[in-house]
Scaffold this motif. Structure first.
Motif, PDB file in Angstrom:
ATOM      1  N   VAL A  85     -53.684   2.438  29.326  1.00  0.00           N
ATOM      2  CA  VAL A  85     -53.306   1.305  28.537  1.00  0.00           C
ATOM      3  C   VAL A  85     -54.032   1.239  27.239  1.00  0.00           C
ATOM      4  CG1 VAL A  85     -53.701  -1.326  28.586  1.00  0.00           C
ATOM      5  CG2 VAL A  85     -53.173   0.215  31.025  1.00  0.00           C
ATOM      6  N   ALA A  86     -55.120   1.770  27.316  1.00  0.00           N
ATOM      7  CA  ALA A  86     -56.048   1.722  25.885  1.00  0.00           C
ATOM      8  C   ALA A  86     -57.107   2.811  25.782  1.00  0.00           C
ATOM      9  CB  ALA A  86     -56.334   0.446  25.561  1.00  0.00           C
ATOM     10  N   PHE A  87     -57.475   3.241  24.785  1.00  0.00           N
ATOM     11  CA  PHE A  87     -58.620   4.176  24.717  1.00  0.00           C
ATOM     12  C   PHE A  87     -59.326   3.903  23.321  1.00  0.00           C
ATOM     13  CE2 PHE A  87     -54.960   6.487  23.130  1.00  0.00           C
ATOM     14  CZ  PHE A  87     -55.310   7.267  22.237  1.00  0.00           C
ATOM     15  N   TYR A  88     -60.628   4.276  23.342  1.00  0.00           N
ATOM     16  CA  TYR A  88     -61.434   4.343  22.002  1.00  0.00           C
ATOM     17  C   TYR A  88     -61.607   5.609  21.504  1.00  0.00           C
ATOM     18  CZ  TYR A  88     -65.728   2.699  19.387  1.00  0.00           C
ATOM     19  OH  TYR A  88     -66.602   2.234  18.671  1.00  0.00           O
ATOM     20  N   LYS A 109     -62.041  -4.847  25.159  1.00  0.00           N
ATOM     21  CA  LYS A 109     -63.007  -5.266  24.048  1.00  0.00           C
ATOM     22  C   LYS A 109     -64.243  -4.776  24.420  1.00  0.00           C
ATOM     23  CE  LYS A 109     -61.253  -9.816  22.570  1.00  0.00           C
ATOM     24  NZ  LYS A 109     -61.590 -11.327  22.493  1.00  0.00           N
ATOM     25  N   ASP A 110     -64.616  -4.344  25.480  1.00  0.00           N
ATOM     26  CA  ASP A 110     -65.780  -3.904  25.867  1.00  0.00           C
ATOM     27  C   ASP A 110     -65.870  -2.003  25.874  1.00  0.00           C
ATOM     28  OD1 ASP A 110     -67.006  -6.149  26.500  1.00  0.00           O
ATOM     29  OD2 ASP A 110     -66.577  -6.174  28.690  1.00  0.00           O
ATOM     30  N   LEU A 111     -64.775  -1.703  25.410  1.00  0.00           N
ATOM     31  CA  LEU A 111     -64.595  -0.052  25.488  1.00  0.00           C
ATOM     32  C   LEU A 111     -65.656   0.564  24.450  1.00  0.00           C
ATOM     33  CD1 LEU A 111     -60.820   0.619  25.584  1.00  0.00           C
ATOM     34  CD2 LEU A 111     -62.404   1.502  27.212  1.00  0.00           C
ATOM     35  N   GLN A 112     -66.230   1.523  24.986  1.00  0.00           N
ATOM     36  CA  GLN A 112     -67.273   2.297  23.945  1.00  0.00           C
ATOM     37  C   GLN A 112     -66.409   3.766  23.884  1.00  0.00           C
ATOM     38  OE1 GLN A 112     -70.064   1.115  22.893  1.00  0.00           O
ATOM     39  NE2 GLN A 112     -69.334  -0.741  24.062  1.00  0.00           N
ATOM     40  N   MET A 172     -56.836   2.454  20.595  1.00  0.00           N
ATOM     41  CA  MET A 172     -55.426   2.399  20.480  1.00  0.00           C
ATOM     42  C   MET A 172     -55.025   1.746  21.863  1.00  0.00           C
ATOM     43  SD  MET A 172     -55.190   4.392  17.835  1.00  0.00           S
ATOM     44  CE  MET A 172     -53.496   5.160  18.121  1.00  0.00           C
ATOM     45  N   ILE A 173     -54.033   0.977  21.693  1.00  0.00           N
ATOM     46  CA  ILE A 173     -53.281  -0.016  22.690  1.00  0.00           C
ATOM     47  C   ILE A 173     -51.813   0.672  23.089  1.00  0.00           C
ATOM     48  CG2 ILE A 173     -52.872  -2.125  23.629  1.00  0.00           C
ATOM     49  CD1 ILE A 173     -55.030  -2.972  21.887  1.00  0.00           C
ATOM     50  N   ASN A 174     -51.595   0.793  24.482  1.00  0.00           N
ATOM     51  CA  ASN A 174     -50.296   1.289  24.553  1.00  0.00           C
ATOM     52  C   ASN A 174     -49.359  -0.358  24.421  1.00  0.00           C
ATOM     53  OD1 ASN A 174     -47.672   1.817  25.942  1.00  0.00           O
ATOM     54  ND2 ASN A 174     -48.901   3.104  27.378  1.00  0.00           N
ATOM     55  N   ALA A 175     -48.466  -0.177  23.767  1.00  0.00           N
ATOM     56  CA  ALA A 175     -47.652  -1.499  23.286  1.00  0.00           C
ATOM     57  C   ALA A 175     -46.733  -1.626  24.272  1.00  0.00           C
ATOM     58  CB  ALA A 175     -46.869  -1.071  21.877  1.00  0.00           C
ATOM     59  N   ALA A 176     -46.505  -0.627  25.270  1.00  0.00           N
ATOM     60  CA  ALA A 176     -45.667  -1.094  26.427  1.00  0.00           C
ATOM     61  C   ALA A 176     -46.207  -2.209  27.329  1.00  0.00           C
ATOM     62  CB  ALA A 176     -45.156   0.246  27.168  1.00  0.00           C
ATOM     63  N   TYR A 177     -47.396  -2.382  27.421  1.00  0.00           N
ATOM     64  CA  TYR A 177     -48.115  -3.345  28.427  1.00  0.00           C
ATOM     65  C   TYR A 177     -48.192  -4.633  27.628  1.00  0.00           C
ATOM     66  CZ  TYR A 177     -48.987   0.420  31.750  1.00  0.00           C
ATOM     67  OH  TYR A 177     -49.154   1.553  32.467  1.00  0.00           O
ATOM     68  N   LEU A 178     -48.111  -5.587  28.509  1.00  0.00           N
ATOM     69  CA  LEU A 178     -48.238  -6.904  28.110  1.00  0.00           C
ATOM     70  C   LEU A 178     -49.752  -7.402  28.374  1.00  0.00           C
ATOM     71  CD1 LEU A 178     -44.881  -8.678  29.061  1.00  0.00           C
ATOM     72  CD2 LEU A 178     -45.219  -7.142  27.160  1.00  0.00           C
ATOM     73  N   PRO A 179     -50.601  -7.988  27.441  1.00  0.00           N
ATOM     74  CA  PRO A 179     -51.952  -8.311  27.929  1.00  0.00           C
ATOM     75  C   PRO A 179     -51.861  -9.482  28.996  1.00  0.00           C
ATOM     76  CG  PRO A 179     -51.376  -9.526  25.798  1.00  0.00           C
ATOM     77  CD  PRO A 179     -49.960  -8.468  26.345  1.00  0.00           C
ATOM     78  N   ASN A 180     -53.306  -9.320  29.511  1.00  0.00           N
ATOM     79  CA  ASN A 180     -53.630 -10.497  30.369  1.00  0.00           C
ATOM     80  C   ASN A 180     -54.992 -10.411  30.057  1.00  0.00           C
ATOM     81  OD1 ASN A 180     -55.048  -8.683  32.090  1.00  0.00           O
ATOM     82  ND2 ASN A 180     -53.486  -8.919  33.753  1.00  0.00           N
TER      83      ASN A 180
END
Length: 397
Positions: A98-101, A83-86, A67-75
């Protein structure tokens, strides 16, 4: 991996733009927030948003999801971390998620049980509606660098007067002759099949998206984005137009955001600076009152499918909802609820069925269909915003 963009706690703060779209589909810079994430992730995303928007923006959930918080712009750094989240890990920035698995076996997410991984590089967050234009400079620069990396621009025509040509990128099919481009103040991006007509003068940062058009002798200051299929003329400064929106005539638009399918009549102007130079206040759907932006320059926020008649004057810090028709002399109120018909003199409710008839005609001109799902969204917006129209009617007595 399955990536899902969620609205988070900023959805209400970004109304009226999020009445008709998830946070992820707001345009800031050259691309929408969703397009930015999908470009970095190299994956298609789906959305967790309001229930009445879900038919148009469905969520696809599988056994393992990020799940990714859409309020943030990526870098690049935050994308690498994501991508490395477990399982049972989350990426945070300034203590914000910002994001969670997550896995479908999890009934609830308790972040006290998660391993929190900090993102150290600066992230841009769109958390107020004015952030869309205020942070547009940084967003255009970031998008421009990524979109044009290792690519060669179409040739700049010889009739174009250009400063800092290395900061100009022209896509295939774009047309421009006898115009002035000053990219020394920021990059200028001209999208596929876009057009800039003769006599126009543009300072970067500037983004003209696919099939958009700049009319004759237009003056544009950065940081401005003209979204896909938009038409723009007159004088524009530090503003964002999402898509399919027309400001085709003379008149000033500054420090403003226009949603999709808006139309500003000839000589429509907005104020972006108060006479006493104090900070501008904007209507807040969160507090049901005017909120101090802390900005000296702040203009017009207009939701999708709203229109203004000729010679309309919008005061500093005006918020116009979805599907409004604004006309008449004088300055309208600085908060106009969705489905408002009228202006400074008097206003009434714009009947939903009448508004839908106009939407169908307007969209058909661009060969776009107003679907039954779109119609249902509009009915939901009208119902959700009825209280604001009622309150304004009460103030008449």
């Amino acid at each position: 991996m399955n990536y899902i963009l969620f609205d988070g706690d900023v959805r209400t703060a970004l109304l009226p733009f999020t009445f008709t779209r998830p946070v992820a589909d707001i345009r800031v810079g050259i691309l929408t927030i969703r397009e930015k994430w999908e470009d970095y992730l190299r994956y298609t995303t789906t959305t967790l948003t309001e229930e009445y928007l879900a038919a148009k923006y469905p969520m696809v959930e599988v056994e393992n999801n990020v799940m990714i918080n859409a309020a943030y712009l990526p870098n690049q750094e935050v994308v690498d971390l994501i991508k490395d989240l477990q399982p049972m890990q989350a990426v945070v920035y300034n203590e914000d998620i910002v994001a969670f698995y997550t896995q479908d076996s999890q009934d609830e997410v308790d972040f006290d049980e998660y391993e929190l991984i900090a993102c150290s590089s600066e992230l841009i967050k769109i958390e107020h509606k004015w952030d869309i234009f205020q942070k547009n400079d940084a967003a255009i620069r970031a998008d421009f660098a990524r979109i044009t990396e290792d690519r060669i621009s179409e040739a700049i025509p010889k009739s174009v007067n250009v400063i800092a040509a290395e900061n100009v990128f022209i896509e295939e099919g774009a047309k421009l002759e006898f115009v002035t481009l000053n990219a020394s103040t920021g990059p200028i991006y001209i999208g596929k099949n876009a057009e800039i007509m003769e006599g126009s003068v543009i300072r970067g940062p500037f983004a003209l998206c696919e099939e958009a058009q700049v009319k004759l002798a237009t003056k544009i200051y950065g940081a401005t984005t003209v979204g896909p299929h938009c038409r723009v003329g007159g004088e524009v400064s530090n503003s964002v137009m999402f898509g399919y929106t027309n400001k085709g005539h003379d008149g000033f638009l500054g420090n403003s955001v226009l949603g999709e399918w808006c139309n500003l009549g000839a000589d429509t102007n907005n104020s972006n600076l108060k006479n006493n130079y104090s900070s501008v206040k904007l209507w807040s759907y969160e507090t049901q009152s005017n909120e101090d932006t802390g900005l000296q320059f702040c203009g017009l926020m207009m939701g999708d499918h709203s229109k203004s008649g000729i010679n309309t004057m919008f005061n500093t810090g005006t918020v116009v909802g979805v599907a409004c028709s604004i006309f008449g002399g004088g300055f309208p109120k600085t908060f106009l609820p969705s489905f408002t018909w009228g202006g400074a003199g008097s206003s009434e409710t714009y009947k939903v069925d009448k508004a839908l008839e106009t939407m169908k005609i307007v969209m058909a001109r661009r060969h776009v269909e107003l679907t039954p799902i779109d119609e249902e969204i509009m009915h939901n917006v009208a119902a959700e915003t009825e209280i604001y129209r009622f309150q304004q009617q009460l103030k008449k007595y």
